[in-house]
Design a protein around this motif. Structure first.
Motif, mmCIF file in Angstrom:
data_model
loop_
_atom_site.group_PDB
_atom_site.id
_atom_site.type_symbol
_atom_site.label_atom_id
_atom_site.label_comp_id
_atom_site.label_asym_id
_atom_site.label_seq_id
_atom_site.Cartn_x
_atom_site.Cartn_y
_atom_site.Cartn_z
ATOM 1 N N THR A 206 0.771 -1.227 0.050
ATOM 2 C CA THR A 206 -0.114 0.025 -0.118
ATOM 3 C C THR A 206 0.974 1.221 -0.192
ATOM 4 O OG1 THR A 206 -0.151 -0.324 2.405
ATOM 5 C CG2 THR A 206 -1.816 -1.156 1.169
ATOM 6 N N TYR B 288 -1.870 7.521 1.167
ATOM 7 C CA TYR B 288 -3.007 8.305 0.506
ATOM 8 C C TYR B 288 -2.823 9.878 1.019
ATOM 9 C CZ TYR B 288 -7.953 9.431 -0.464
ATOM 10 O OH TYR B 288 -9.007 9.774 -1.180
ATOM 11 N N GLU C 80 -6.950 11.704 -6.497
ATOM 12 C CA GLU C 80 -6.538 10.389 -6.321
ATOM 13 C C GLU C 80 -7.719 9.757 -6.091
ATOM 14 O OE1 GLU C 80 -3.447 9.605 -3.719
ATOM 15 O OE2 GLU C 80 -1.898 10.727 -4.658
ATOM 16 N N GLN D 135 -9.466 5.906 -0.970
ATOM 17 C CA GLN D 135 -8.611 4.767 -0.395
ATOM 18 C C GLN D 135 -9.538 3.725 0.008
ATOM 19 O OE1 GLN D 135 -6.405 5.488 2.979
ATOM 20 N NE2 GLN D 135 -4.957 4.081 2.700
ATOM 21 N N ARG D 136 -9.253 2.317 -0.498
ATOM 22 C CA ARG D 136 -10.165 1.172 -0.435
ATOM 23 C C ARG D 136 -9.529 0.452 0.823
ATOM 24 N NH1 ARG D 136 -10.856 -1.108 -6.606
ATOM 25 N NH2 ARG D 136 -11.429 0.838 -7.685
ATOM 26 N N SER D 137 -10.240 -0.508 1.063
ATOM 27 C CA SER D 137 -9.834 -1.269 2.171
ATOM 28 C C SER D 137 -8.497 -2.199 1.774
ATOM 29 C CB SER D 137 -10.812 -2.511 2.837
ATOM 30 O OG SER D 137 -10.942 -3.336 1.440
ATOM 31 N N THR D 138 -7.881 -2.617 2.837
ATOM 32 C CA THR D 138 -6.472 -3.356 2.559
ATOM 33 C C THR D 138 -6.683 -4.490 1.514
ATOM 34 O OG1 THR D 138 -5.855 -2.762 4.990
ATOM 35 C CG2 THR D 138 -4.607 -4.213 3.755
ATOM 36 N N LYS E 110 -8.814 -4.740 -0.934
ATOM 37 C CA LYS E 110 -9.113 -4.529 -2.178
ATOM 38 C C LYS E 110 -8.018 -4.005 -2.652
ATOM 39 C CE LYS E 110 -14.136 -4.030 -1.561
ATOM 40 N NZ LYS E 110 -15.251 -2.966 -1.707
ATOM 41 N N GLN E 111 -7.282 -2.937 -1.893
ATOM 42 C CA GLN E 111 -6.023 -2.456 -2.398
ATOM 43 C C GLN E 111 -4.875 -3.571 -2.865
ATOM 44 O OE1 GLN E 111 -5.830 0.673 -3.143
ATOM 45 N NE2 GLN E 111 -3.938 0.571 -3.877
ATOM 46 N N LYS F 64 -6.183 -4.999 -6.201
ATOM 47 C CA LYS F 64 -5.968 -4.109 -7.042
ATOM 48 C C LYS F 64 -4.346 -4.089 -7.501
ATOM 49 C CE LYS F 64 -6.846 0.728 -8.854
ATOM 50 N NZ LYS F 64 -7.205 1.846 -8.179
ATOM 51 N N ASP F 65 -3.555 -3.552 -6.631
ATOM 52 C CA ASP F 65 -2.157 -3.771 -6.780
ATOM 53 C C ASP F 65 -1.657 -5.332 -7.516
ATOM 54 O OD1 ASP F 65 -2.252 -1.315 -5.827
ATOM 55 O OD2 ASP F 65 -1.222 -2.029 -3.743
#
Length: 632
Positions: A504, A507, A519, A522-525, A527-528, A531-532
């Protein structure tokens, strides 16, 4: 002048009071005592009747009718003579009532029939066969060795070099370790898990070995004594609070300089005054300091030899009440001053240990009457400060290779603990336990294959901390006898490192930015992380192999690059012509008959194609100049 009797009620009614005061209640204590006595008599009579009825019913069940009648007649006699609660006028009745006050005695017949079992209430504490006295005698006669908490142990890895200092705060929540690697590590028992990692490490005195660490009596500051001449005071989290001033090394009289001028050897806090601490140095002085004043020492004590010369103190300590200051010196002497009289010693022993050896530790017992000393001559001795000329007990052959090898008393003041040093590869260092009165060795713990330097027995935790010569700090405890401390961290599982924390990004909130620069939220951990994972740059995804004819400019059939495709399909042609000129001119006839590319453009200016004629090698060598000739 007397007022009429009706004046007070009229005045009270006029002013709105119901009365000018209430009459105090009076108690008839004789009547109260008589009523209490009669109540007790009545209760005793009812209790006896209930017991008689129970005994009669049991005998009826057994079928012994005749014995039951006799027993009822025998037991009913006292009841007949017992007066009723309503009668109490005669003196004989009063005397009989006084004999039945209190709980009734157990039946005598049952005690005579069975001597082995005790029927009724337990015996009083003063009785010789009572259970309580047996428990007391067992506690008094309990072996002190059974109180040693050594059934379990944990190992804290400080480093690779000697752990030369240990310190525990008064509550036992935090442990600090210092060593020859200049580091001071902080261990929090409540915050550690089973991985047993220190939560902070620092070097407060740069490149100087740590010699002593101690929490103050309140546990809010830490005294750090290292190999330099300036002691430091840190707060509970390791941040500096105060640093002692350095003295002027060119002044001869050490009492006229403001601080130490040579390497420190030891230090400790005052047990009662939380702002005062004590240090001793190679400059031959023992100084007291105040945390609130870092400009100058508070007091100075100068130990002397029998000839009045300066001698170096190697260890120092306060008594339990803080009224005495003791120092062990290099000439083998122990010198004790009154804290308020810094000129002459109050107690003095010249030959306490062997001369030219470093007395590594001085410690007072909890009752304050016995002083234990650990000498550099491999001895352990105890002294009575009321008779300080000769030692009480002594034990020899206890190797000590370090100038800070210490000793300590058990919390019950019955045992004395110290460690032994060993050379590398010559066995294991041990922790020895001696009886305080007889100095008999009653127990030992085999610690590790290195020297035992520091030992600390905390009275509240009932746990023993040991510092060794190979960089380990061991904690010995017993789940049943010890409290908190190491018991808090061994039950916690190791924490797993979260991968999301490494992927992460920070943000940045920009509420007034344009939509194209703003930007996303900020999503949850989780979901992030997903996505990454899809982003090939963030997840460092390798390129997959090419299958089929090709994709994205890459050719998959004949390799991964364009050059490999050209080599395999164009350069390696099946028609192999040795003369490239002939290979080109084989299309000349067709190009001349059906010109398409070049010939139509030159049809008017150059109707006939002219090719260069091939000359022989001899003509080339004769006509061409020297610089155009081919070099063979």
């Amino acid at each position: 002048m007397e007022r009429p009797g009706g004046g007070e009620p009229e005045l009270a009614a006029t002013m709105g009071f119901s009365g000018f005061g209430k009459k105090a209640r009076t108690f008839d204590f004789n009547a109260m005592f008589e009523q209490t006595r009669r109540t007790a008599v009545e209760r005793s009579r009812k209790t006896l009747e209930e017991r008689e009825n129970e005994a009669a019913q049991k005998e009826k069940e057994l079928g012994s009718q005749s014995d039951g009648v006799d027993s009822r007649a025998a037991v009913s006699r006292p009841v007949e003579s017992t007066p009723s609660s309503s009668s109490g006028s005669s003196d004989s009745e009063d005397s009989s009532d006084e004999g039945l006050i209190g709980p009734p005695l157990p039946p005598q017949g049952s005690v005579e029939d069975s001597d082995d079992e005790l029927i009724g209430p337990p015996l009083p504490p003063g009785y010789k066969d009572s259970d309580e006295e047996e428990d007391d005698t067992q506690e008094e006669d309990e072996d002190p060795v059974k109180k040693i908490p050594d059934s379990h142990e944990i190992t804290l890895h400080h480093g690779t070099k000697t752990v030369s200092a240990l310190g525990l705060d008064p509550s036992g929540a935090r442990l600090i370790t210092g060593g020859y690697d200049y580091d001071v590590r902080f261990w929090d028992f409540a915050g550690m898990d089973a991985s047993l990692q220190a939560f902070r490490s620092l070097q407060p005195c740069e490149c100087h070995q740590i010699k002593s660490l101690q929490y103050s009596s309140t546990g809010d500051v830490i005294l750090v004594v290292a190999g330099n001449s300036q002691a430091k005071v840190l707060d509970r989290d390791g941040f500096p609070v105060m640093e002692c001033v350095k003295g002027d090394q060119y002044i001869v009289d050490m009492a006229n300089t403001k601080g130490h001028t040579a390497m420190l050897n030891s230090g400790c806090w005052h047990p009662k005054i939380k702002e005062e601490f004590l240090t001793c140095s190679n400059d031959g002085t023992v100084r007291t300091w105040d945390v609130t004043n870092d400009k100058k020492h508070k007091g100075v004590f100068k130990p002397r030899t029998a000839q009045g010369k300066r001698v170096i103190p190697t260890s120092c300590t306060y008594s339990r009440d803080g009224k005495l200051i003791a120092a062990g010196c290099q000439d083998g002497s122990i010198q004790i001053w009154d804290r308020n009289m810094n000129v002459h010693t109050k107690f003095h022993c010249r030959l306490a240990h062997a001369p030219s050896t470093d007395t590594s530790c001085l410690t007072f017992s909890y009752d304050g009457t016995v002083l234990a000393t650990r000498g550099g001559d491999d001895t352990l001795k105890t002294w009575d400060i009321r008779q300080f000329k000769t030692h009480l007990n002594s034990v020899a052959s206890l190797p000590s290779f370090f100038p800070m090898t210490d000793c300590c008393f058990s919390p019950d003041d019955k045992l004395l603990v110290t460690g032994t040093s060993v050379k590398k590869g010559h066995g294991n260092g041990k922790l020895l336990f001696f009886e305080r009165e007889t100095f008999k060795k009653v127990y030992e713990i085999d610690v590790t294959d290195a020297s035992v330097v520091r030992c600390l027995w905390h009275p509240k935790l009932n746990q023993i901390m040991v510092g060794t010569g190979n960089g380990l700090a061991k904690v010995y405890y017993d789940p049943n006898k010890s409290q908190r401390g190491a018991k808090l961290c061994v039950v916690k599982t190791k924490r797993k490192e979260r991968q999301a924390e490494t992927l992460t990004q920070d943000y940045i909130i920009t509420p007034h930015a344009l939509p194209m620069f703003r930007e996303p939220r900020q999503r949850s951990t989780r979901k992030q992380l997903e996505k990454d994972r899809l982003d090939p740059m963030k997840s460092h995804k390798p390129e997959p192999p090419v299958a089929g004819p090709g994709r994205g400019g890459r050719v998959g059939t004949h390799g991964g690059t364009l050059s490999s495709y050209i080599v395999k399909n164009i350069a390696l042609d099946k028609t192999d012509d040795s003369n490239p000129r002939e290979a080109i001119l084989r299309h000349a006839k067709e190009a001349e008959e059906n010109p398409y590319w070049v010939a139509p453009a030159y049809s008017k200016t150059q109707p006939t194609t002219v090719f260069a004629e091939v000359e022989s090698d001899e003509d080339e060598t004769d006509d061409k100049p020297e610089w155009k000739k081919r070099k063979i």
